[in-house]
Design an enzyme around this catalytic site. Structure first.
Site, PDB file in Angstrom:
ATOM      1  CE  LYS A 113     -57.360  -5.159  -8.115  1.00  0.00           C
ATOM      2  NZ  LYS A 113     -58.280  -6.311  -7.913  1.00  0.00           N
ATOM      3  CD  GLU A 182     -59.347 -10.703 -14.067  1.00  0.00           C
ATOM      4  OE1 GLU A 182     -58.651 -11.715 -14.241  1.00  0.00           O
ATOM      5  OE2 GLU A 182     -59.464 -10.135 -12.957  1.00  0.00           O
TER       6      GLU A 182
END
Length: 264
Positions: A113, A182
């Protein structure tokens, strides 16, 4: 048989939500895996949860490799995604590809990631072409917290919402198999989820996301000092563990431990 990117895609296409939690060692990985968690993220959040730093910035490549390998060894079914830490992919593309390959070859993680949107899309494309599955990360970017001046919710303005959408589309076009989003405002998050054809794994970004990721320590209540708004504390292990340590200390000092069954 361990989950693959294709299995995550099948969950997404079926409409089933994707459950993801961070893990940092073989024991936590074992327990989350037994619980049926679909995806384990070896987050660079280990900087705060395990190593005692204030941000993710001090976390090294070797830290992430070591903890990723432990999570892989402890799990059997869940797809393991390893965070590439601060500055491990911001230099040359050659260096970034070399570091990504280390996660695949040394820790045996299933994917990496990286944080960022349009600015890392070309790198994502190169990684995918090289055989490295990539999960993107947009919204609040912990590795950029020093540049941004703190942890701030994204998508509050129309301009920021537009940029987040561009970032998500760029990552999708580059070949990312999923994206962590996020701390993005709910209405902006809904728009982004609707516009994309790959799973969006949310954290603090509302219910429209195709799955959720949470930090293990928040879920288990392992840190007595702070629980972020985006988390739900399912246990209060900090209190229980502190109590167990206190009881052990008292038993040692009173000579009630060890007893006959505890020595050879």
């Amino acid at each position: 048989m361990r989950n693959t990117v294709s299995d995550i895609w099948k969950l997404y296409k079926s409409g089933e939500k994707i459950a993801c939690v961070t893990a940092y060692d073989s024991t936590s990985a074992l327990l989350a895996d037994r619980a049926g968690v679909d995806l384990l993220l070896v987050g660079d959040s280990l900087g705060m949860t395990v190593l005692g730093h204030e941000t993710t910035v001090p976390v090294s490549l070797e830290d992430c490799l070591r903890h990723s390998a432990a999570v892989v060894r402890g799990s059997e079914k869940a797809l393991v995604v390893a965070d590439m830490p601060f500055m491990s992919y911001h230099g040359s593309s050659h260096e970034a590809l070399k570091n990504a390959s280390r996660f695949m070859q040394e820790s045996l993680a299933s994917s990496v990631k990286i944080e960022g949107g349009e600015e890392v899309a070309e790198l994502v494309k190169l990684m995918v072409q090289g055989g490295v599955p990539v999960m993107g990360h947009i919204g609040l970017l912990p590795q950029a917290v020093l540049v941004k001046g703190g942890y701030k919710v994204r998508g509050r303005s129309k301009e920021d919402e537009e940029q987040l959408l561009k970032d998500a589309l760029a990552l999708q076009e580059a070949g990312a198999f999923a994206i962590v989003m996020e701390c993005v405002k709910d209405d902006a998050a809904q728009r982004i989820v609707s516009a994309l054809d790959i799973p969006i794994i949310g954290i603090g970004s509302g219910l429209a996301c195709d799955g959720q990721v949470q930090v293990m320590h928040d879920v288990l209540g392992l840190d007595p000092r702070f629980t972020p708004r985006h988390a739900r504390k399912y246990l209060n292990l900090a209190e229980q563990i502190e109590g167990a340590f206190g009881q052990y200390k008292d038993d040692v000092k009173s000579s009630s431990f060890p007893s006959n069954e505890n020595w050879y």
